[in-house]
Design a protein around this motif. Sequence first.
Motif, PDB file in Angstrom:
ATOM      1  N   ILE A  78       0.843  -1.193   0.000  1.00  0.00           N
ATOM      2  CA  ILE A  78       0.000   0.000   0.000  1.00  0.00           C
ATOM      3  C   ILE A  78       0.877   1.241   0.000  1.00  0.00           C
ATOM      4  O   ILE A  78       2.056   1.194   0.375  1.00  0.00           O
ATOM      5  CB  ILE A  78      -0.931   0.026   1.240  1.00  0.00           C
ATOM      6  CG1 ILE A  78      -0.102  -0.105   2.531  1.00  0.00           C
ATOM      7  CG2 ILE A  78      -1.990  -1.055   1.161  1.00  0.00           C
ATOM      8  CD1 ILE A  78      -0.896   0.037   3.803  1.00  0.00           C
ATOM      9  N   CYS A  79       0.275   2.351  -0.429  1.00  0.00           N
ATOM     10  CA  CYS A  79       0.966   3.641  -0.426  1.00  0.00           C
ATOM     11  C   CYS A  79      -0.075   4.724  -0.216  1.00  0.00           C
ATOM     12  O   CYS A  79      -0.995   4.873  -1.037  1.00  0.00           O
ATOM     13  CB  CYS A  79       1.716   3.857  -1.739  1.00  0.00           C
ATOM     14  SG  CYS A  79       2.498   5.490  -1.882  1.00  0.00           S
ATOM     15  N   GLU A  80       0.036   5.465   0.868  1.00  0.00           N
ATOM     16  CA  GLU A  80      -0.891   6.559   1.132  1.00  0.00           C
ATOM     17  C   GLU A  80      -0.444   7.814   0.391  1.00  0.00           C
ATOM     18  O   GLU A  80       0.694   8.268   0.546  1.00  0.00           O
ATOM     19  CB  GLU A  80      -0.974   6.858   2.631  1.00  0.00           C
ATOM     20  CG  GLU A  80      -1.927   7.997   2.941  1.00  0.00           C
ATOM     21  CD  GLU A  80      -1.810   8.510   4.360  1.00  0.00           C
ATOM     22  OE1 GLU A  80      -2.257   9.649   4.622  1.00  0.00           O
ATOM     23  OE2 GLU A  80      -1.250   7.781   5.199  1.00  0.00           O
ATOM     24  N   LEU A  81      -1.360   8.374  -0.387  1.00  0.00           N
ATOM     25  CA  LEU A  81      -1.091   9.604  -1.120  1.00  0.00           C
ATOM     26  C   LEU A  81      -2.075  10.688  -0.694  1.00  0.00           C
ATOM     27  O   LEU A  81      -3.270  10.414  -0.558  1.00  0.00           O
ATOM     28  CB  LEU A  81      -1.243   9.381  -2.636  1.00  0.00           C
ATOM     29  CG  LEU A  81      -0.108   8.730  -3.421  1.00  0.00           C
ATOM     30  CD1 LEU A  81      -0.454   8.744  -4.905  1.00  0.00           C
ATOM     31  CD2 LEU A  81       1.203   9.434  -3.182  1.00  0.00           C
ATOM     32  N   PRO A  82      -1.611  11.911  -0.478  1.00  0.00           N
ATOM     33  CA  PRO A  82      -2.559  13.029  -0.351  1.00  0.00           C
ATOM     34  C   PRO A  82      -3.370  13.147  -1.635  1.00  0.00           C
ATOM     35  O   PRO A  82      -2.910  12.790  -2.722  1.00  0.00           O
ATOM     36  CB  PRO A  82      -1.650  14.239  -0.127  1.00  0.00           C
ATOM     37  CG  PRO A  82      -0.366  13.679   0.387  1.00  0.00           C
ATOM     38  CD  PRO A  82      -0.213  12.342  -0.276  1.00  0.00           C
TER      39      PRO A  82
ATOM     40  N   SER B 248       4.264  -2.589   3.471  1.00  0.00           N
ATOM     41  CA  SER B 248       3.451  -3.798   3.513  1.00  0.00           C
ATOM     42  C   SER B 248       2.147  -3.528   4.267  1.00  0.00           C
ATOM     43  O   SER B 248       2.126  -2.773   5.246  1.00  0.00           O
ATOM     44  CB  SER B 248       4.221  -4.933   4.192  1.00  0.00           C
ATOM     45  OG  SER B 248       3.381  -6.042   4.435  1.00  0.00           O
ATOM     46  N   LYS B 249       1.092  -4.142   3.816  1.00  0.00           N
ATOM     47  CA  LYS B 249      -0.193  -4.006   4.505  1.00  0.00           C
ATOM     48  C   LYS B 249      -0.204  -4.771   5.821  1.00  0.00           C
ATOM     49  O   LYS B 249      -0.910  -4.388   6.754  1.00  0.00           O
ATOM     50  CB  LYS B 249      -1.309  -4.518   3.589  1.00  0.00           C
ATOM     51  CG  LYS B 249      -2.680  -4.600   4.239  1.00  0.00           C
ATOM     52  CD  LYS B 249      -3.706  -5.232   3.322  1.00  0.00           C
ATOM     53  CE  LYS B 249      -5.029  -5.434   4.058  1.00  0.00           C
ATOM     54  NZ  LYS B 249      -6.062  -6.053   3.182  1.00  0.00           N
ATOM     55  N   PHE B 250       0.589  -5.823   5.927  1.00  0.00           N
ATOM     56  CA  PHE B 250       0.459  -6.755   7.045  1.00  0.00           C
ATOM     57  C   PHE B 250       1.552  -6.611   8.099  1.00  0.00           C
ATOM     58  O   PHE B 250       1.344  -7.005   9.247  1.00  0.00           O
ATOM     59  CB  PHE B 250       0.477  -8.201   6.527  1.00  0.00           C
ATOM     60  CG  PHE B 250      -0.565  -8.488   5.491  1.00  0.00           C
ATOM     61  CD1 PHE B 250      -1.894  -8.624   5.841  1.00  0.00           C
ATOM     62  CD2 PHE B 250      -0.214  -8.600   4.157  1.00  0.00           C
ATOM     63  CE1 PHE B 250      -2.862  -8.884   4.881  1.00  0.00           C
ATOM     64  CE2 PHE B 250      -1.164  -8.871   3.193  1.00  0.00           C
ATOM     65  CZ  PHE B 250      -2.502  -8.999   3.548  1.00  0.00           C
ATOM     66  N   VAL B 251       2.728  -6.095   7.759  1.00  0.00           N
ATOM     67  CA  VAL B 251       3.880  -6.177   8.662  1.00  0.00           C
ATOM     68  C   VAL B 251       3.899  -5.035   9.667  1.00  0.00           C
ATOM     69  O   VAL B 251       4.094  -5.257  10.871  1.00  0.00           O
ATOM     70  CB  VAL B 251       5.191  -6.197   7.832  1.00  0.00           C
ATOM     71  CG1 VAL B 251       6.402  -6.211   8.757  1.00  0.00           C
ATOM     72  CG2 VAL B 251       5.209  -7.400   6.910  1.00  0.00           C
ATOM     73  N   GLN B 252       3.704  -3.809   9.224  1.00  0.00           N
ATOM     74  CA  GLN B 252       3.884  -2.648  10.094  1.00  0.00           C
ATOM     75  C   GLN B 252       2.765  -2.518  11.140  1.00  0.00           C
ATOM     76  O   GLN B 252       1.644  -2.987  10.918  1.00  0.00           O
ATOM     77  CB  GLN B 252       3.928  -1.355   9.260  1.00  0.00           C
ATOM     78  CG  GLN B 252       5.284  -1.041   8.697  1.00  0.00           C
ATOM     79  CD  GLN B 252       5.538  -1.773   7.400  1.00  0.00           C
ATOM     80  OE1 GLN B 252       4.645  -2.412   6.871  1.00  0.00           O
ATOM     81  NE2 GLN B 252       6.736  -1.670   6.870  1.00  0.00           N
ATOM     82  N   PRO B 253       3.079  -1.886  12.268  1.00  0.00           N
ATOM     83  CA  PRO B 253       2.030  -1.593  13.247  1.00  0.00           C
ATOM     84  C   PRO B 253       0.991  -0.648  12.654  1.00  0.00           C
ATOM     85  O   PRO B 253       1.252   0.089  11.713  1.00  0.00           O
ATOM     86  CB  PRO B 253       2.796  -0.917  14.399  1.00  0.00           C
ATOM     87  CG  PRO B 253       4.217  -1.302  14.208  1.00  0.00           C
ATOM     88  CD  PRO B 253       4.418  -1.477  12.739  1.00  0.00           C
ATOM     89  N   TRP B 254      -0.204  -0.653  13.242  1.00  0.00           N
ATOM     90  CA  TRP B 254      -1.280   0.212  12.778  1.00  0.00           C
ATOM     91  C   TRP B 254      -1.097   1.618  13.332  1.00  0.00           C
ATOM     92  O   TRP B 254      -0.404   1.830  14.330  1.00  0.00           O
ATOM     93  CB  TRP B 254      -2.628  -0.359  13.194  1.00  0.00           C
ATOM     94  CG  TRP B 254      -2.914  -1.680  12.561  1.00  0.00           C
ATOM     95  CD1 TRP B 254      -2.543  -2.913  13.039  1.00  0.00           C
ATOM     96  CD2 TRP B 254      -3.576  -1.918  11.317  1.00  0.00           C
ATOM     97  NE1 TRP B 254      -2.942  -3.897  12.177  1.00  0.00           N
ATOM     98  CE2 TRP B 254      -3.591  -3.321  11.107  1.00  0.00           C
ATOM     99  CE3 TRP B 254      -4.175  -1.095  10.368  1.00  0.00           C
ATOM    100  CZ2 TRP B 254      -4.176  -3.903   9.995  1.00  0.00           C
ATOM    101  CZ3 TRP B 254      -4.757  -1.677   9.252  1.00  0.00           C
ATOM    102  CH2 TRP B 254      -4.753  -3.053   9.069  1.00  0.00           C
ATOM    103  N   CYS B 255      -1.749   2.564  12.700  1.00  0.00           N
ATOM    104  CA  CYS B 255      -1.642   3.959  13.143  1.00  0.00           C
ATOM    105  C   CYS B 255      -2.304   4.123  14.509  1.00  0.00           C
ATOM    106  O   CYS B 255      -3.373   3.556  14.770  1.00  0.00           O
ATOM    107  CB  CYS B 255      -2.325   4.895  12.138  1.00  0.00           C
ATOM    108  SG  CYS B 255      -1.416   5.116  10.600  1.00  0.00           S
TER     109      CYS B 255
END
Length: 456
Positions: free
Chosen positions: A239-243, A347-354
């Motif tokens: 995933i990639c968050e874009l403004p 990664s969608k699965f590896v990182q902690p959530w916001c």
Amino acid sequence: MDTPEFSLSKRHRPKSPWRHHFAWLESLIHPSVPVLPQDTRAPPQPWFLRLPLIRYAILVYIIFAVALSATHVVSWCVTHRSLSSPRVFKDWIPKRTYAQDEPFSLLDGMPHGLKMAKMLDKSDYESTTKVQPYWLRTAQKIHPEGLSLMVMITPESWSDLVRLTDHWQGPISATLHIGTEEDGVTIKDKIRHAYQEHASRFQSVDVHLIETTSRSPSVLLSRNVERNIARLYARTHYICELPSNVIPATDLRRMLDSNKNVYGDYLRNGDMLILPLFVGNNRPSLRNIPNHKSRLLDLVRRGEMGLLDPTFELNQGPTNLSHWEMATQPYIIEKYDLHYEPIVIQSKFVQPWCAERFLDRKSACLFSNHLAGGDFWVLPQDFVVQVAPTKPTTLSSLDAVIEDRLYSKFFWEQCVHHGRQLEALGLWYGPRSKNIHTQCSRVIKNWGRGLIGKAE
């Protein structure tokens, strides 16, 4: 004359060997004088402490406790801790602890509102019950190994999503935030009609609806919650968050496909790939956007465009423009900052959530990822461009002050939280912990002493 019989008195009898060697033990059990100075006026000891058996039991317990403590200290000092054998097994598969043979879950019968309230437990209950995942859902099959863009929009920024779909034909996971104080039914009907009328344009776009009393981020449902919703319901592994006012200038899917082995390993290990963000003095149209690094650098040298790291001056952020100009291979950010908010592929699965306690703080999401062991790798040839002015923040001055104070405490908390996690996994002495050692050394050493001070 009879020979007189002599009998040895008790005091003249020879002492046994064990009594000679353990005279010190006898003195402890039956002291002739008090071991410590005592007040003669003090009351006598309780009767049970005067029993030899009780005294022996206490002495044995003290010896056992000292021996056990010494054993643990010696073991901790001399035992070699393997850095390559974490306490988590790679073959471990998460399973339900109840009704494992049944094809259903108890969550299947749970009402939708209750499910959302449990997932988003930091938000208002009434607001979470009105969250509708896949409110507008594409029927196209999405390849799970691809890249999804995450966008947070409102009815006013719907045109930004339309512009993005014209430039990016890949998957998009978008959250649409509508305020209930407006005529929400009419707005939803218009957006649904636009989505269905231009089905070919939105063939890879999923829209998740969020309704609250106000469209601006609030304690009812924060912008960080929207980030988690868009991430949770994205259909790809990356995933990639874009403004909403930013578009990719290069072919990101081709870049990932051609470097699948290298970049795939980075992402699966929890690292993040940074897309440098460039902005121009005159906002470029889609036709004039530079799509190659050499063309972009020509505009940068002429002063028409610059590297923008949010919260930093133009061309002065941690991404390091001078390094990026000469780079031919990905490089790690050397001067990470607590407020760094780059655009990253992850990664969608590896990182902690916001962390959902913040109204709108992207840096909190990335900081948790960094402490968990993720590195920031700057891509040498790919970048994104801002094509419209950034709208001013809707947070009040009071909310902004509260956010800053919360973030300073969040820094300390995350240092201890991730430090405990890495230690529990057996990774504290490995390369996975180098980020937390760099960022949190003073916090961990002085935790609980009141000497922490400001964030490093």
